[in-house]
Each structure stands twice: as C-alpha cells, then as structure tokens.
Enzyme design. Structure first.
Site, PDB file in Angstrom:
ATOM      1  N   TYR A   1      -6.276   0.442  -8.623  1.00 40.84           N
ATOM      2  CA  TYR A   1      -6.029   0.320  -8.097  1.00 40.84           C
ATOM      3  C   TYR A   1      -5.507  -1.011  -7.006  1.00 40.84           C
ATOM      4  CZ  TYR A   1      -4.482   1.627  -2.940  1.00 40.84           C
ATOM      5  OH  TYR A   1      -4.018   1.689  -1.661  1.00 40.84           O
TER       6      TYR A   1
ATOM      7  N   CYS B   1       2.390   1.744  -3.693  1.00 37.57           N
ATOM      8  CA  CYS B   1       1.405   2.450  -4.307  1.00 37.57           C
ATOM      9  C   CYS B   1       0.183   3.615  -3.978  1.00 37.57           C
ATOM     10  CB  CYS B   1       0.714   1.207  -4.558  1.00 37.57           C
ATOM     11  SG  CYS B   1       0.822  -0.068  -5.028  1.00 37.57           S
ATOM     12  N   GLU B   2       0.519   3.784  -2.981  1.00 34.32           N
ATOM     13  CA  GLU B   2       0.119   5.362  -2.384  1.00 34.32           C
ATOM     14  C   GLU B   2       0.761   6.294  -2.284  1.00 34.32           C
ATOM     15  OE1 GLU B   2      -2.549   6.535  -1.552  1.00 34.32           O
ATOM     16  OE2 GLU B   2      -3.820   4.746  -1.278  1.00 34.32           O
ATOM     17  N   SER B   3       2.469   6.187  -2.002  1.00 32.34           N
ATOM     18  CA  SER B   3       2.886   7.452  -1.596  1.00 32.34           C
ATOM     19  C   SER B   3       5.263   7.105  -2.791  1.00 32.34           C
ATOM     20  CB  SER B   3       3.332   7.800  -0.369  1.00 32.34           C
ATOM     21  OG  SER B   3       4.225   7.204   0.792  1.00 32.34           O
TER      22      SER B   3
ATOM     23  N   VAL C   1       0.717  -1.113  -0.184  1.00 36.81           N
ATOM     24  CA  VAL C   1      -0.062  -0.464  -0.136  1.00 36.81           C
ATOM     25  C   VAL C   1       1.334   0.912  -0.067  1.00 36.81           C
ATOM     26  CG1 VAL C   1      -1.265   1.425   0.947  1.00 36.81           C
ATOM     27  CG2 VAL C   1      -2.243  -0.671   0.992  1.00 36.81           C
TER      28      VAL C   1
END
Length: 244
Positions: A212, A115-117, A112
């Site tokens: 996503y 993929c997020e940051s 996560v």
C-alpha cells in the site's frame, strides 16, 4: 372598638403592599429602557455586518482554493467521483483547503483518495471504512471530537467535504507521529497499533512497505510529474504568446 381595629389593620396592610410591590410600566418592547433597546439594535446590526463580511471572506478563500485546484489539475480529477458539479467544486476546494491547513501536499491527498476509493464517494471497505479517504467510523468520531466538531451518524462520512477534512487531518497526524510519509501510510492502512508492530520487524516492514505505501507514493510521484509537465507547457505557451 373591634371594628375600628380591623379597619386600621386593613389600612396598614394595604399601605405596606403598595410600598412593597410597586407597579412598573415597561418602557421598551421587552420591558427595557430605550437606551438598552437601542444598544440591542446596534449589536444586531453589527452582528449582521460581521456575518456578511465573513461570508465574503469565505467566498474569496474558496475562489483562491479553486484556482489552485485548477492549476494542479484537481478539478479534472474530481470528475471521477460522479458527484454533481457543485459538489465536485466543493470537493476540489476542500482538498486544497485541508491540505494547506494540515501542511501537506494536496496531490498526496489525491493520491490517497485514488488508492483508497478511486473517488467513489460512497465506497465502503470490508472492515467498514467509509467514503473517499476510507475513514473508519470510530476514527472519524475521534478526529471530529479532536477538531471540536460533532460527526454524528457514521453515514456523515459520505459527505465529501467532511471525509476529506477528517481524512487529511488523520494523514497529517500520522506523518507527524511516525516521522515519514511512508511509515504514516503503513499506519493509515493498518492502524497505528499494528503499524508499530509491522515497522518493528524488518521482514514484515519490507513486505508491507512494498504494498500500500509504495502504491500511494507511486501515484503521488505520477501526479507530481504530470503537474510539472503542465506547468512547463503553460510557461511555454505564455512565452510563445509574448513573442508573437
């Protein structure tokens, strides 16, 4: 006669005052008896011992979590954050600790974050999500209140440990509410309200799932494969060392 009456009255009042307001000399530093003073000292000593024991326990737990992070390759992954070495160590420990606390795989947390940051500790999205796990300020405040802590300023979401603690708790909560990791990832990305509407319609669900959620799951599976290869290599090296 009048003078005698006044003198008697004055004497009576003086005697009454002496009986009503006796003067007490404090026995201890705070006006306490020696027994109370001794008890306070004993309690303070035991409190100090308890704090020292808890600090040692925390250190032991951190060492255990860090060893797990090393075994999973997380200590190498967090280097992408560019944070100082001490903060990288705290981040690796936090990922393992919070994953264990919320009963989810630490590599899912890493997936996560990637993929997020991409491990950018100070990332901010166009809608205002912040930090490693891209937590929205309102969501962060709600999660903090739920955990019995105070978030304070939204910039506190740039604290890597705080962000991972709240983000991991949120992910675990969504998995419990939505039933599967994939559906939970829809809610993590779109928000629970919109996620329910997306999941209720087959076409929208299929389209969104391919985005996503599929990206995070693919990253997670990649990390698991790398972990399995690393374990196999370590076991082979160990076996080779024992033979020689």
């Amino acid at each position: 006669m009048r003078g005698w009456t006044v003198a008697m009255a004055a004497g009576f009042l003086a005697g009454t005052a002496a009986l009503a307001f006796p003067v007490q000399v404090p026995e201890g530093p705070q006006g306490e008896g020696p027994e109370v003073t001794m008890l306070r000292a004993q309690l303070a000593e035991r409190d100090a011992e308890l704090k020292a024991t808890l600090a040692k326990l925390q250190m032991y737990e951190d060492e255990t979590h860090y060893a797990q992070a090393e075994a999973l390759g997380i200590t190498e992954m967090v280097k992408a954050s560019g944070l100082p070495a001490r903060q990288q160590r705290r981040l690796a420990v936090a990922i393992v600790r919070e994953a264990a606390r919320n009963n989810i795989d630490p590599l899912l947390v890493v997936a996560v974050i990637r993929c997020e940051s991409s491990f950018n500790n100070y990332a901010v999205s166009h809608v205002g999500a912040m930090g490693l796990m891209q937590v929205m300020p309102d969501t962060g405040t709600w999660l903090a209140d739920k955990a019995g802590m105070r978030l304070g300023r939204s910039s506190n979401l740039f604290d890597s440990e705080t962000n991972v603690e709240l983000g991991t708790a949120y992910l675990a909560d969504l998995i419990q509410r939505f039933g599967t990791v994939e559906k939970a990832l829809v809610a993590y990305n779109a928000g629970p309200g919109l996620a329910r509407r997306i999941l209720a319609k087959k076409e929208a669900r299929t389209k969104f799932m391919a985005g996503y959620p599929a990206k995070v799951v693919k990253e997670f599976r990649k990390l698991k494969t790398e972990q399995e290869k690393a374990i196999t290599q370590r076991e082979a090296q160990k076996a080779s060392g024992q033979k020689s």
